[in-house]
Scaffold this motif. Sequence first.
Motif: not given
Length: 137
Positions: A115-137
Motif C-alpha cells: 500500500l502507498t499512503g499517508f496518515i493525517v492527524r486532525d486537530p483532536d488527534g484522530n489519525l486518518l490513513n489515506f492509501s491505495e494499492r501500489a502496483g498491480p493487484a
Amino acid sequence: MGVSENQEGRARVTAAYPQLFTGDMERSARFFREQLGFEVRYLFGDPPVYAQASRDGVRLNVRLVAAPVLDREAAERGELLAAYLEADDVEGLYREYRERGVDFFRELETKPWGLTGFIVRDPDGNLLNFSERAGPA
C-alpha cells in the motif's frame, strides 16, 4: 468471494461511516472543509454536537465529547488509527493536502505489504490513513 458470488438471501453490509470524536465541533468542521476538502453535510444541534463530512463516496461522522476519549500517547505512537480511506490517486491527494497545509502524522510512503499512503492527524488527534494499492493487484 466477489459481490456476484454472495450467498443468495443473505443481507449485505453496504457502507461504514467511522465516528470521530472532537472537543470543538466548529474547529473540526472547519478542518474537514478547509484542510481535507470534505463537504460538511450537516451539523446537528444548537450548538452542534454531531456532524457528517463527505468527500466523493466517503462519509465520516463527528461527535462532540466533553472529555478526551483518545489516549494521546498511544495516538502519537500511531496505535489509534481512526479511519482507513482508500484513494484512487493517493499521490495527487497527498500533493493537494500538502498545499492546504495539512498536518501529516506520516508522510507518503509505500509499505512492504503493497500500500502507498499517508496518515493525517486532525486537530483532536484522530489519525486518518489515506492509501491505495501500489502496483498491480
